[in-house]
Design a protein around this motif. Structure first.
Motif, PDB file in Angstrom:
ATOM      1  N   SER A 164      25.301 -29.024  54.288  1.00 30.72           N
ATOM      2  CA  SER A 164      23.991 -28.927  53.648  1.00 30.72           C
ATOM      3  C   SER A 164      23.843 -30.066  52.657  1.00 30.72           C
ATOM      4  O   SER A 164      24.827 -30.681  52.255  1.00 30.72           O
ATOM      5  CB  SER A 164      23.815 -27.591  52.927  1.00 30.72           C
TER       6      SER A 164
ATOM      7  N   LEU B 227      25.785 -15.497  59.941  1.00 33.01           N
ATOM      8  CA  LEU B 227      24.563 -16.022  60.523  1.00 33.01           C
ATOM      9  C   LEU B 227      23.842 -16.919  59.549  1.00 33.01           C
ATOM     10  O   LEU B 227      23.339 -17.978  59.878  1.00 33.01           O
ATOM     11  CB  LEU B 227      23.639 -14.886  60.898  1.00 33.01           C
ATOM     12  N   ARG B 228      23.799 -16.479  58.317  1.00 34.27           N
ATOM     13  CA  ARG B 228      23.091 -17.232  57.305  1.00 34.27           C
ATOM     14  C   ARG B 228      23.640 -18.655  57.257  1.00 34.27           C
ATOM     15  O   ARG B 228      22.896 -19.623  57.238  1.00 34.27           O
ATOM     16  CB  ARG B 228      23.298 -16.527  55.976  1.00 34.27           C
TER      17      ARG B 228
ATOM     18  N   HIS C  97      33.561  -6.476  61.157  1.00 33.44           N
ATOM     19  CA  HIS C  97      32.380  -5.627  61.059  1.00 33.44           C
ATOM     20  C   HIS C  97      31.605  -5.458  62.355  1.00 33.44           C
ATOM     21  O   HIS C  97      31.464  -4.372  62.874  1.00 33.44           O
ATOM     22  CB  HIS C  97      31.445  -6.183  59.979  1.00 33.44           C
ATOM     23  N   THR C  98      31.100  -6.569  62.834  1.00 35.04           N
ATOM     24  CA  THR C  98      30.287  -6.491  64.040  1.00 35.04           C
ATOM     25  C   THR C  98      31.085  -5.802  65.138  1.00 35.04           C
ATOM     26  O   THR C  98      32.303  -5.838  65.149  1.00 35.04           O
ATOM     27  CB  THR C  98      29.926  -7.909  64.513  1.00 35.04           C
TER      28      THR C  98
ATOM     29  N   ILE D 120      20.540 -12.991  74.597  1.00 35.78           N
ATOM     30  CA  ILE D 120      21.644 -13.406  73.750  1.00 35.78           C
ATOM     31  C   ILE D 120      22.004 -12.327  72.740  1.00 35.78           C
ATOM     32  O   ILE D 120      21.159 -11.904  71.965  1.00 35.78           O
ATOM     33  CB  ILE D 120      21.219 -14.668  72.956  1.00 35.78           C
ATOM     34  N   LEU D 121      23.228 -11.900  72.772  1.00 37.73           N
ATOM     35  CA  LEU D 121      23.693 -10.935  71.786  1.00 37.73           C
ATOM     36  C   LEU D 121      24.527 -11.665  70.742  1.00 37.73           C
ATOM     37  O   LEU D 121      25.532 -12.295  71.062  1.00 37.73           O
ATOM     38  CB  LEU D 121      24.537  -9.851  72.451  1.00 37.73           C
ATOM     39  N   LEU D 122      24.080 -11.583  69.518  1.00 33.34           N
ATOM     40  CA  LEU D 122      24.776 -12.267  68.431  1.00 33.34           C
ATOM     41  C   LEU D 122      25.976 -11.464  67.969  1.00 33.34           C
ATOM     42  O   LEU D 122      25.842 -10.323  67.532  1.00 33.34           O
ATOM     43  CB  LEU D 122      23.812 -12.416  67.249  1.00 33.34           C
ATOM     44  N   LEU D 123      27.107 -12.071  68.042  1.00 27.33           N
ATOM     45  CA  LEU D 123      28.326 -11.377  67.645  1.00 27.33           C
ATOM     46  C   LEU D 123      29.049 -12.228  66.620  1.00 27.33           C
ATOM     47  O   LEU D 123      28.919 -13.447  66.597  1.00 27.33           O
ATOM     48  CB  LEU D 123      29.229 -11.205  68.860  1.00 27.33           C
TER      49      LEU D 123
ATOM     50  N   MET E 181      22.019 -23.500  69.918  1.00 29.00           N
ATOM     51  CA  MET E 181      21.613 -22.135  70.250  1.00 29.00           C
ATOM     52  C   MET E 181      20.350 -22.151  71.088  1.00 29.00           C
ATOM     53  O   MET E 181      20.213 -21.392  72.039  1.00 29.00           O
ATOM     54  CB  MET E 181      21.319 -21.361  68.957  1.00 29.00           C
ATOM     55  N   ASP E 182      19.453 -23.007  70.687  1.00 29.81           N
ATOM     56  CA  ASP E 182      18.195 -23.093  71.402  1.00 29.81           C
ATOM     57  C   ASP E 182      18.440 -23.462  72.864  1.00 29.81           C
ATOM     58  O   ASP E 182      17.849 -22.879  73.770  1.00 29.81           O
ATOM     59  CB  ASP E 182      17.327 -24.148  70.722  1.00 29.81           C
TER      60      ASP E 182
ATOM     61  N   ILE F 113      21.458 -24.631  65.359  1.00 29.10           N
ATOM     62  CA  ILE F 113      20.209 -24.081  65.848  1.00 29.10           C
ATOM     63  C   ILE F 113      19.786 -24.743  67.156  1.00 29.10           C
ATOM     64  O   ILE F 113      19.397 -24.074  68.106  1.00 29.10           O
ATOM     65  CB  ILE F 113      19.100 -24.237  64.786  1.00 29.10           C
ATOM     66  N   ALA F 114      19.896 -26.047  67.200  1.00 28.85           N
ATOM     67  CA  ALA F 114      19.489 -26.753  68.410  1.00 28.85           C
ATOM     68  C   ALA F 114      20.381 -26.335  69.584  1.00 28.85           C
ATOM     69  O   ALA F 114      19.903 -26.135  70.704  1.00 28.85           O
ATOM     70  CB  ALA F 114      19.559 -28.262  68.197  1.00 28.85           C
TER      71      ALA F 114
ATOM     72  N   PHE G 236      23.020 -20.621  60.686  1.00 26.47           N
ATOM     73  CA  PHE G 236      21.659 -21.043  60.948  1.00 26.47           C
ATOM     74  C   PHE G 236      21.125 -22.026  59.925  1.00 26.47           C
ATOM     75  O   PHE G 236      19.987 -22.448  59.996  1.00 26.47           O
ATOM     76  CB  PHE G 236      20.747 -19.828  61.073  1.00 26.47           C
ATOM     77  N   LEU G 237      21.963 -22.370  58.963  1.00 21.83           N
ATOM     78  CA  LEU G 237      21.588 -23.406  58.013  1.00 21.83           C
ATOM     79  C   LEU G 237      21.715 -24.757  58.686  1.00 21.83           C
ATOM     80  O   LEU G 237      21.132 -25.744  58.262  1.00 21.83           O
ATOM     81  CB  LEU G 237      22.567 -23.352  56.838  1.00 21.83           C
TER      82      LEU G 237
END
Lengths: 346, 346
Positions: free
Chosen positions: B231, B74-75, B109-110, B101-104, B87-88, B84-85, B78-79
Motif C-alpha cells: 500500500s 480479505l480486507r 476460522h473459515t 467462487i467460494l472465498l476461503l 481474482m477478476d 483484485i485483477a 483486496f487492498l
DNA sequence: TTGTAAGCGTTATCAG
DNA sequence: CTGATAACGCTTACAA
C-alpha cells in the motif's frame, strides 16, 4: 486415484457400522476411545479423507455456504473500500457461523443463485431489479438479508441513515455560508452514463437517491453530476465537468473516493481547498495519498454493517425473525471545508 | 412454507415419472412439448422452484463451486489491485465454466476447504504453509491450481518471471549509474513485522524472495526493508525508515503502491524524484493520484493470470493435465528513474 | 419419447 | 455406547 472410499468402506474395515463411523467423524455423539481409534486407523489406512460434503449436505440440509450477490462487476465492487469493509464484516461473522462466502453476480453469466447449494444469501449493493431474485430465493426457503436494499422486499435490510447523514453535511456547509453547491453522486441506476442530472429525475439506486435527498433538504436546487462509480478518477472527471460550467463554492461528493478526486481536480485547476472550494465526502474511509487533506465527511460503520448481516443471517437460520438494522453515520470534521468568499487564486 | 415439494411431487401431479420431470428441468434429453408443458404447469402450481442443488450435486458429483483460498484476510487481500485483477480473471473464466467462487481463508476460522462441496480449488497468494491443504485437497480428488505457489506441490502453478523481471529493473537502474540502492519488499512471511532484513535471511513468501533475488543478481548487498504489505502508506513508512538511516540514490519497490509511497515520502523530505532519488515499482497498475509521475516499472498481466487459472481448472476438470504457466512481465519506462549524482536539493 | 430401477454417501432415529 | 434402517432429492443407464 483417490476418493472412491466411502464411510461404509471404512466402517467395514474397522469392523463397525457405518453409523458409528459417521459419528466418529462428526463427534456429535460419544464413542468409546477404542472404537474411535480403530475407525480412524482404518480411515488413514484406506486414505479416507472425511465425509463427502455433498452427501452430508444432502442429508443435513446444510452446505455451509452463504451466497453474496453483487450487482456490480466484482472488479468494480472491490474497488470500493466500503464494499470491501462490509464484505469483511460479512465474512467474519459468517465464518463464526461455520460458513463460507460464495460470490455471485446477478446477471446471466455466473451460475444462478438458485442453482447452487446455499444456506442463505445476502443481496449486496441492491437495485430494484433484485426483487425477483429475492422472491425466488425466499420461495426456496433460503433466508435472505439485504444491504441497502428495498424494505418492501420483505427481508431484513441492513442500511444507513443516508439522508440524515448527508443532510448533516449539507447543514455544515450551509452553516459555513455556502449557497452555490454541487453534488457528485454515485451511480444513478445500474446502467446510466455519467452526467448532469436534472432535479426531476430520481435515481433508482437507493442510497444515491437518499443521500441526494439529504442535500435537497438544505439546498433547493443543487447542481448534480452523477459519476460512474466510486473512485478518485471518476471524481476528477465529475469535478472537471462541473467546474467547466459552474462555479460552486462547495462540492458535496457522495463518497470519499469521489471527494478525493474532486480535490485533486480542483488543485489542478489552481483552486485552493478549502479556501476557494469546500469539499465533503461520505464514508469515512482512509484515502491513500490524500494527505495533508483530511476530508470533512460522515463516517459509516461499514464493517459493523457486515457483522449485522451475519447476525441477521444466523437468526434467520435459527428460524427466528431478524429485524432490519439502520446504522447511524457520524460527522467527522476535516480541513476541506471553510467559509466561502475568499477570491479566486490570483 | 415452501421447499417441501420434490420433483417426485411434480411428476405425480403432472402424471409422468420422476425421471421425465427431471429431464424437463435439465433439458438434457428431448421431451415432447406437451409433457414438458404439463410438467412445468404442475411445477408452477406446486411452487416447485427447480431441482435441489444439494441432491443434484450428490448425484452428479458437481457442485458448480470453485474455492479460492486466500492467505491474507480479505480486507488485506483486496487492498491489492493485483489481487483484485487476478481474482477478476479467475471469476470470469470460472463463470464461463458455469461455476462460482467460494472465498476461503486458510486459517482456523473459515470452514475448512475440505468441508465444503468444491469442484476445484485455487490457492492464491500462497505460502509454504499451504502445502498440507494442497495435499488433502488432491487426495480428495479435487483439482488444485495455485497462483504464485510452490512447484513442488505437484499442481499447476500460474506465476510470473519474478526474478527476471525484477532483475531487468535492477539492470536498468544499474545502467543509469546507481550503486547505492535499497529495496522495499513485500511481506517477508505470513507473520513478520516490517523492518530491515539482513542478507542472510530469506523470505518464505515466494514472490518476495524471487524478486529480491532479481535485485541481488545485479546489486551485491542492497539495503532491504520489508513492508507490511502493498500500500502507499506502507511505502511511506518503509521509505522513511530507509532514508532516516541511509542515502541510497535509488529505491526499488516490490510493488507500484509501495513505490508511490516511496515517492511521496521522498518529496516530503525535500528530495526530487528522479533527480535525487530514482524509484521503480512492480506490477504496472494505475496508481490513483500519482500523476505527474509515471512509474518506471514492470507490468504484470494479472488479469491474464486469472484467466490462466480458469483454463487450467477446466482442463483438470476434464481429466486432462494442465501445464504450469509462467507469465512474462514487460518493462515500462517512466519518469521516476534517472542517473544519480545531482547534488541534494539546495 | 417415457418409465423403471438403482443408487450417489451420509446421517438421524430409534432400538438394543 | 453401537447397530440397523430409512430416508435426503435427484439423475441416468437401460428397458419398454
Amino acid at each position: 486415484m483417490a476418493s472412491k472410499v466411502t464411510i461404509a468402506d471404512v466402517a467395514r474395515a474397522a469392523g463397525v457400522s457405518a453409523s458409528t463411523a459417521s459419528v466418529v467423524f462428526s463427534g456429535k455423539i460419544k464413542v468409546s476411545d477404542e472404537t474411535a481409534a480403530r475407525v480412524r486407523a482404518a480411515a488413514a489406512d484406506l486414505g479416507y479423507r472425511g465425509p463427502d460434503p455433498r452427501a452430508a449436505s444432502l442429508r443435513t440440509g446444510r452446505s455451509g455456504i452463504v451466497g453474496v450477490v453483487m450487482t456490480a462487476s466484482l472488479r468494480t465492487a472491490f474497488l470500493d473500500p466500503i464494499a470491501i469493509a462490509t464484505m469483511d464484516g460479512i465474512v467474519s461473522s459468517v465464518a463464526h457461523l461455520g460458513a463460507g462466502i460464495l460470490l455471485l453476480r446477478d446477471d446471466g453469466h455466473t451460475p444462478a443463485a438458485t442453482e447452487v447449494p446455499l444456506d442463505a444469501a445476502v443481496i449486496f449493493g441492491s437495485h430494484r431489479e433484485s426483487s425477483e431474485l429475492v422472491k425466488s430465493l425466499s420461495e426456496r426457503g433460503i433466508p435472505v438479508v439485504t444491504v441497502e436494499g428495498d424494505p418492501t422486499w420483505g427481508v431484513p435490510v441492513i442500511s444507513l441513515d443516508n439522508a440524515d447523514a448527508q443532510a448533516q453535511l449539507a447543514h455544515h456547509v450551509a452553516g459555513l455560508g455556502h449557497h452555490e453547491v454541487a453534488v457528485v453522486s454515485l451511480r444513478w441506476n445500474s446502467t446510466a452514463e455519467p452526467g448532469f442530472q436534472s432535479a426531476s429525475e430520481a435515481p433508482t439506486i437507493d442510497f444515491t437517491r437518499e443521500r441526494l435527498a439529504g442535500v435537497r433538504e438544505v439546498f433547493d436546487n443543487p447542481i448534480v453530476f452523477s459519476a460512474r462509480g466510486s473512485s478518485v478518477d471518476f471524481g476528477i472527471e465529475a469535478a472537471n465537468a462541473i467546474l467547466d460550467h459552474h462555479q460552486p463554492t462547495a462540492i458535496l461528493a457522495q463518497s470519499d473516493l469521489l471527494a478525493a478526486g474532486v480535490i485533486r481536480a480542483a488543485i489542478e485547476r489552481g483552486l485552493r481547498v478549502p479556501e476557494d472550494l469546500s469539499v465533503t465526502g461520505f464514508d469515512g474511509v482512509v484515502v491513500d495519498g490524500l494527505a495533508p487533506y483530511q476530508l470533512t465527511t460522515m463516517h459509516q460503520p461499514a464493517y459493523d454493517k457486515g457483522r449485522a448481516v451475519g447476525d441477521a443471517l444466523s437468526r434467520l437460520l435459527d428460524g427466528e425473525v431478524a429485524p432490519s438494522v439502520r446504522f447511524t453515520c457520524t460527522f467527522r470534521p476535516g480541513n476541506t471545508t471553510a467559509p466561502p468568499g475568499r477570491s479566486p487564486v490570483s
